[in-house]
Write a protein that holds these residues in place. Sequence first.
Motif, PDB file in Angstrom:
ATOM      1  N   ASN A 291      71.627  66.933  31.625  1.00  0.00           N
ATOM      2  CA  ASN A 291      72.791  67.634  32.147  1.00  0.00           C
ATOM      3  C   ASN A 291      73.307  67.060  33.460  1.00  0.00           C
ATOM      4  O   ASN A 291      73.694  67.787  34.360  1.00  0.00           O
ATOM      5  CB  ASN A 291      72.501  69.130  32.335  1.00  0.00           C
ATOM      6  CG  ASN A 291      72.198  69.816  31.027  1.00  0.00           C
ATOM      7  OD1 ASN A 291      72.466  69.270  29.960  1.00  0.00           O
ATOM      8  ND2 ASN A 291      71.648  71.001  31.081  1.00  0.00           N
ATOM      9  N   LEU A 292      73.331  65.732  33.560  1.00  0.00           N
ATOM     10  CA  LEU A 292      74.017  65.129  34.697  1.00  0.00           C
ATOM     11  C   LEU A 292      75.515  65.342  34.519  1.00  0.00           C
ATOM     12  O   LEU A 292      75.988  65.553  33.404  1.00  0.00           O
ATOM     13  CB  LEU A 292      73.704  63.630  34.782  1.00  0.00           C
ATOM     14  CG  LEU A 292      72.252  63.284  35.125  1.00  0.00           C
ATOM     15  CD1 LEU A 292      72.074  61.771  35.153  1.00  0.00           C
ATOM     16  CD2 LEU A 292      71.847  63.883  36.459  1.00  0.00           C
ATOM     17  N   PHE A 293      76.247  65.287  35.634  1.00  0.00           N
ATOM     18  CA  PHE A 293      77.692  65.471  35.556  1.00  0.00           C
ATOM     19  C   PHE A 293      78.321  64.126  35.186  1.00  0.00           C
ATOM     20  O   PHE A 293      78.308  63.199  35.999  1.00  0.00           O
ATOM     21  CB  PHE A 293      78.236  65.993  36.881  1.00  0.00           C
ATOM     22  CG  PHE A 293      77.506  67.229  37.370  1.00  0.00           C
ATOM     23  CD1 PHE A 293      77.264  68.292  36.504  1.00  0.00           C
ATOM     24  CD2 PHE A 293      77.061  67.317  38.672  1.00  0.00           C
ATOM     25  CE1 PHE A 293      76.588  69.420  36.938  1.00  0.00           C
ATOM     26  CE2 PHE A 293      76.383  68.450  39.114  1.00  0.00           C
ATOM     27  CZ  PHE A 293      76.147  69.494  38.243  1.00  0.00           C
ATOM     28  N   PRO A 294      78.875  64.001  33.977  1.00  0.00           N
ATOM     29  CA  PRO A 294      79.279  62.673  33.494  1.00  0.00           C
ATOM     30  C   PRO A 294      80.476  62.077  34.236  1.00  0.00           C
ATOM     31  O   PRO A 294      80.663  60.871  34.197  1.00  0.00           O
ATOM     32  CB  PRO A 294      79.634  62.928  32.015  1.00  0.00           C
ATOM     33  CG  PRO A 294      79.924  64.374  31.931  1.00  0.00           C
ATOM     34  CD  PRO A 294      79.079  65.046  32.981  1.00  0.00           C
ATOM     35  N   HIS A 295      81.265  62.938  34.911  1.00  0.00           N
ATOM     36  CA  HIS A 295      82.455  62.422  35.601  1.00  0.00           C
ATOM     37  C   HIS A 295      82.152  62.029  37.034  1.00  0.00           C
ATOM     38  O   HIS A 295      83.052  61.638  37.766  1.00  0.00           O
ATOM     39  CB  HIS A 295      83.567  63.462  35.564  1.00  0.00           C
ATOM     40  CG  HIS A 295      83.201  64.757  36.238  1.00  0.00           C
ATOM     41  ND1 HIS A 295      82.090  65.487  35.879  1.00  0.00           N
ATOM     42  CD2 HIS A 295      83.775  65.429  37.256  1.00  0.00           C
ATOM     43  CE1 HIS A 295      82.021  66.567  36.640  1.00  0.00           C
ATOM     44  NE2 HIS A 295      83.022  66.555  37.483  1.00  0.00           N
ATOM     45  N   LYS A 296      80.876  62.137  37.418  1.00  0.00           N
ATOM     46  CA  LYS A 296      80.512  61.786  38.784  1.00  0.00           C
ATOM     47  C   LYS A 296      79.456  60.679  38.775  1.00  0.00           C
ATOM     48  O   LYS A 296      78.642  60.611  37.858  1.00  0.00           O
ATOM     49  CB  LYS A 296      79.969  63.012  39.527  1.00  0.00           C
ATOM     50  CG  LYS A 296      81.044  64.081  39.714  1.00  0.00           C
ATOM     51  CD  LYS A 296      80.587  65.176  40.631  1.00  0.00           C
ATOM     52  CE  LYS A 296      81.701  66.166  40.903  1.00  0.00           C
ATOM     53  NZ  LYS A 296      82.815  65.587  41.671  1.00  0.00           N
TER      54      LYS A 296
ATOM     55  N   TYR B 131      77.582  55.383  36.686  1.00  0.00           N
ATOM     56  CA  TYR B 131      77.873  56.662  36.037  1.00  0.00           C
ATOM     57  C   TYR B 131      76.729  56.987  35.081  1.00  0.00           C
ATOM     58  O   TYR B 131      76.081  56.078  34.548  1.00  0.00           O
ATOM     59  CB  TYR B 131      79.202  56.597  35.284  1.00  0.00           C
ATOM     60  CG  TYR B 131      80.391  56.747  36.201  1.00  0.00           C
ATOM     61  CD1 TYR B 131      80.866  58.011  36.545  1.00  0.00           C
ATOM     62  CD2 TYR B 131      81.027  55.632  36.749  1.00  0.00           C
ATOM     63  CE1 TYR B 131      81.940  58.161  37.402  1.00  0.00           C
ATOM     64  CE2 TYR B 131      82.102  55.775  37.612  1.00  0.00           C
ATOM     65  CZ  TYR B 131      82.553  57.046  37.933  1.00  0.00           C
ATOM     66  OH  TYR B 131      83.603  57.196  38.784  1.00  0.00           O
TER      67      TYR B 131
ATOM     68  N   ASN C 150      76.507  57.733  32.011  1.00  0.00           N
ATOM     69  CA  ASN C 150      76.481  57.124  30.681  1.00  0.00           C
ATOM     70  C   ASN C 150      76.120  55.638  30.711  1.00  0.00           C
ATOM     71  O   ASN C 150      76.005  55.006  29.671  1.00  0.00           O
ATOM     72  CB  ASN C 150      77.818  57.342  29.955  1.00  0.00           C
ATOM     73  CG  ASN C 150      78.992  56.704  30.654  1.00  0.00           C
ATOM     74  OD1 ASN C 150      78.836  56.061  31.689  1.00  0.00           O
ATOM     75  ND2 ASN C 150      80.180  56.870  30.103  1.00  0.00           N
TER      76      ASN C 150
ATOM     77  N   ARG D 141      68.421  64.860  41.854  1.00  0.00           N
ATOM     78  CA  ARG D 141      69.500  65.808  42.136  1.00  0.00           C
ATOM     79  C   ARG D 141      68.928  67.178  42.499  1.00  0.00           C
ATOM     80  O   ARG D 141      69.380  67.822  43.438  1.00  0.00           O
ATOM     81  CB  ARG D 141      70.420  65.924  40.915  1.00  0.00           C
ATOM     82  CG  ARG D 141      71.528  66.929  41.095  1.00  0.00           C
ATOM     83  CD  ARG D 141      72.456  66.969  39.906  1.00  0.00           C
ATOM     84  NE  ARG D 141      71.808  67.519  38.713  1.00  0.00           N
ATOM     85  CZ  ARG D 141      72.427  67.697  37.549  1.00  0.00           C
ATOM     86  NH1 ARG D 141      73.690  67.331  37.421  1.00  0.00           N
ATOM     87  NH2 ARG D 141      71.782  68.207  36.524  1.00  0.00           N
TER      88      ARG D 141
END
Lengths: 243, 255
Positions: free
Chosen positions: A90-95, A136, A138, A152
């Motif tokens: 659940n990392l934030f993909p847009h960051k 990123y 991904n 994190r």
Amino acid sequence: MDEVIRVKGLTKLYGRNAVLRGIDCAIKATEVVCVIGPSGSGKSTFLRCLNGLEDASGGQILVHGVAVHETKTDIDALRSDIGMVFQRFNLFPHKTVLENITLAPCKVRGLTYAQARLRASELLQKVGLLDKIDAYPNQLSGGQQQRVAIARALAMQPRIMLFDEPTSALDPEMVGEVLAVMQSLAEEGMTMVVVTHEMGFARQVADRVLFIDEGVVMEEGTPAAIFDNPSHERTRRFLSKVL
Amino acid sequence: MEQVLWFGWFRADIVSQYAGLFWRGLQMTIAVTLICIVLGTALGLAIGLARVAEGRHSPAKQLCKYLLQWPAAVYVSFFRGTPLFVQILLIHFALLPLFINPADGLLISGETARDLKQNYGAFISGVVALTLNSGAYISEIFRAGIQSIDKGQVEASRSLGMSFPRTMYHIILPQAFRRMLPPLGNNAIALLKDSSLISAIGLAELAYAARTVAGAYSRYWEPYLTISLMYWVLTLALAYGVKRLEVRYGRGDSR
């Protein structure tokens, strides 16, 4: 030792289906507790109740003496002291990796960006991913993503860390790198509750093992007691399948 | 004025004679479209959030359901289930006089109301109708966009101690926005074209300009072909802008 988590008679119903049927336990500071049990036994639900991601149907959970499921509890403040690592990262993909780690310390803890950045690079160094700071999610492998997710959570300097099957979604060759990070965390004295299927890790790192089945704690004890000399029939049967 | 024939058929002089009218109409169409995109997006976001609002504990749970979810659902259902043209007429001739009326306007009355209604009545009604209508469609885009984001994202953010509004702002909406861009672009194009319906209540935009010219000359190819081309260019420009935004916000998306 200080008691940091106290669970009293915790129950959880989904409709008419009882997932947790009265769980009692206490977890002390710096203790590493591994939660094992068959799938569907309620161990993940139990973990998710500890920081209020799931509502409790009955019973009580105290974390640092604060009732997690009271309406008047400041749940955000409580959660900021409880790190959580998920099965699916659940990392934030847009960051970027850096932004993933600095966001909450800046917004919730009020750190300046420079402070948060410094903390992030220290943590990335620790999990061995400093060179990925601007990547990123991904662009990372599963094992790398999970290590970033641990960094994190640690960036909030939590007093407790919860791990929800942190290696279950990983390819086998990446399990080791994540477990190594968790082990060093345990050695530093972090209070940890780990839901896991990694029996080797539980045996080696845990101070105590909880065997949960059918929504109750069937048996608990030191890894040696649980793995080598289980007293309960169900524990024996479960262990004979997974070991 | 001398007749100018293109291809022996197209009276180009009519178009050039009314160039000012077309130009002002174009400006009005663009203004209405842009205003309605901004207001409709804001409204759509609010209604979309209302539709996904969920309370966790007992009083908040019921409040969210009956005061936010249900009214928002009824609103969306009404504005998607009735013709925009009828909505424009209803708002202009029935709703607006209720609020802005020289005699007994609920919002504005007296001399100001008379002026406002006379000079800006069609503009206000048109913007209100188009905003309310597109807000309903846009709220569905927001709702679908928000619900398409993996629940694990909310859980990860909340487990870090981030509040629900912060989670929405920093985590969910930026990701949802990327996925919402194509449907939002389609919606903006639809809005641009739908603005022509406001000509029915006398707003001097592109379609109205064409109707004026057609009435004066009893010629239809020239004015309507002209505005068709203008609409086409505008929609192409909009589509291009959306494409650029998609490229810009496309980084780091996992899908």
